[in-house]
Write an enzyme that holds these catalytic residues in place. Sequence first.
Site, PDB file in Angstrom:
ATOM      1  N   GLU A 126      68.979  75.253  46.999  1.00  0.00           N
ATOM      2  CA  GLU A 126      68.070  75.970  46.116  1.00  0.00           C
ATOM      3  C   GLU A 126      67.311  77.010  46.923  1.00  0.00           C
ATOM      4  O   GLU A 126      66.789  76.722  48.003  1.00  0.00           O
ATOM      5  CB  GLU A 126      67.086  74.987  45.468  1.00  0.00           C
ATOM      6  CG  GLU A 126      66.094  75.642  44.541  1.00  0.00           C
ATOM      7  CD  GLU A 126      65.168  74.648  43.865  1.00  0.00           C
ATOM      8  OE1 GLU A 126      64.489  75.041  42.898  1.00  0.00           O
ATOM      9  OE2 GLU A 126      65.118  73.481  44.316  1.00  0.00           O
TER      10      GLU A 126
ATOM     11  N   HIS B  39      64.980  68.049  33.969  1.00  0.00           N
ATOM     12  CA  HIS B  39      63.628  67.699  34.411  1.00  0.00           C
ATOM     13  C   HIS B  39      63.133  66.400  33.787  1.00  0.00           C
ATOM     14  O   HIS B  39      61.960  66.264  33.417  1.00  0.00           O
ATOM     15  CB  HIS B  39      62.647  68.834  34.116  1.00  0.00           C
ATOM     16  CG  HIS B  39      61.719  69.097  35.263  1.00  0.00           C
ATOM     17  ND1 HIS B  39      60.464  68.557  35.347  1.00  0.00           N
ATOM     18  CD2 HIS B  39      61.884  69.836  36.383  1.00  0.00           C
ATOM     19  CE1 HIS B  39      59.874  68.950  36.456  1.00  0.00           C
ATOM     20  NE2 HIS B  39      60.717  69.739  37.116  1.00  0.00           N
TER      21      HIS B  39
ATOM     22  N   TYR C 133      60.818  73.968  30.264  1.00  0.00           N
ATOM     23  CA  TYR C 133      60.776  73.990  31.720  1.00  0.00           C
ATOM     24  C   TYR C 133      61.612  75.175  32.182  1.00  0.00           C
ATOM     25  O   TYR C 133      62.756  75.341  31.759  1.00  0.00           O
ATOM     26  CB  TYR C 133      61.338  72.705  32.333  1.00  0.00           C
ATOM     27  CG  TYR C 133      61.457  72.810  33.844  1.00  0.00           C
ATOM     28  CD1 TYR C 133      60.316  72.745  34.637  1.00  0.00           C
ATOM     29  CD2 TYR C 133      62.683  73.027  34.465  1.00  0.00           C
ATOM     30  CE1 TYR C 133      60.399  72.883  36.011  1.00  0.00           C
ATOM     31  CE2 TYR C 133      62.771  73.154  35.830  1.00  0.00           C
ATOM     32  CZ  TYR C 133      61.633  73.085  36.607  1.00  0.00           C
ATOM     33  OH  TYR C 133      61.720  73.241  37.962  1.00  0.00           O
TER      34      TYR C 133
END
Length: 443
Positions: A375, A248, A198
């Site tokens: 983010e 994740h 990921y």
Amino acid sequence: MHRREWIGSMVAAGAALLGQRDARSQEITAGAARGMRVPRIKDIRVISTAPQGVRLCVVKIMTDQDGLHGYGCATFTQRADLVVPAVEKYLKPLLIGRAADRIEDTWQLCYDSSYWKNGPVLNSAISGVDQALWDIKARQANMPVYELLGGKCREAAACYSHASGNEIAETIESAKKIMAQGFRHVRVQVAVPGMTGYGASGGTSKRIPSLHDAPVFEREGYIRRALQLFEACRKELGDEVELIHDAHERVTPIEAVQFAKDIEKFRLFYLEDPLSPEDIAYFRNIRQQCTTAIAMGELFNSPHEWVPLATERLIDYIRLHVSEAGGLSPCRKVAALCEIMGVRTAWHGPADVSPVGHCANLALDLACYNFGVQEYSGFNPAAQEVFKGCPVLKDGYLYANEAPGWGMEIDEVAAAKYPFDRSGPLNGGWGELRLPDGTVIKQ
């Protein structure tokens, strides 16, 4: 006139003057409140566009007052085609003709009208409506949305960006470039040779042995690789940079507990999504075992998921995807709950949040005392062609557009130039990821 009578007359005159001023003040206030009649919802539609290759849905609400409209993010990239009818076939008939200024009442009406609640499609549809109504109200007030939330607690929002690479050295080089731009927070990911990871692809390494041809992932190999990454990052990047990593939810619950313990010595700013929503009871085990800071929530769409984690202080950062949770209205309540519990915000902000959604994130970042970090995903030229007035990044901080509402307008002609790509077999979905023996895993 006696002195006592003179003083009495002055007091009376002063009281009369104050009374006149108070009456005038009340008159001005009442006049301001009546300055614009209550707008009513005239039409609702969804703008579907993909200027960055990611399928975005934005709700536009028009009112019966010329030029007064608002935008809200309703993006659910993986099932984007379901959001459009949810808005236009179900919420629109419910809301046409209703007052546009009753945001909380409208949210509760939309939420309760389906009977079955807290699903991502309906939540995203409600979010689009909710955010558009906040945009409208702030435009009426001639101020940014964050002012309606109580005003700024800070001048701008500290952000993190993403460093990745097929090799650890590539990730570190990427992180150095991000730090040179002024970021103090960096998320680090590295590919795991021979498998699909990921945040990084895995490069040209020979595929690990497996019993199938689908994308393959091996949990233990990932954990070993991540530990090597953190050790190298601390050695090469130093102790001052705030490191973030996203697991994740791809490991088992007990592996997540051990992983959080093992990385404690690397002092991450936080470990993101070590567990899936189905395994949240294990956060108690993590908290009992180590002090690694934990961020969780981008997959949540129900209070049943985030309330226990906040009230039991089992996480350190709440990472809701604002549209997934139902919009600005519920998320400001989540932020208030988390503030009391010492949990800070880190709203989900990837490319599959529209620029309107990023504006909503930023309004919460600026107005909520318990902000942690935001983010950041940049806006390419095509996105800025469609979405006029995107927030501006400078030295690792994101600054709001100070225009009324979100400070954003959408060029619908430009938006039509970037339609959804439906050529792929997955139509926006994440696809599959399997262990070497063929077992499908969470991702």
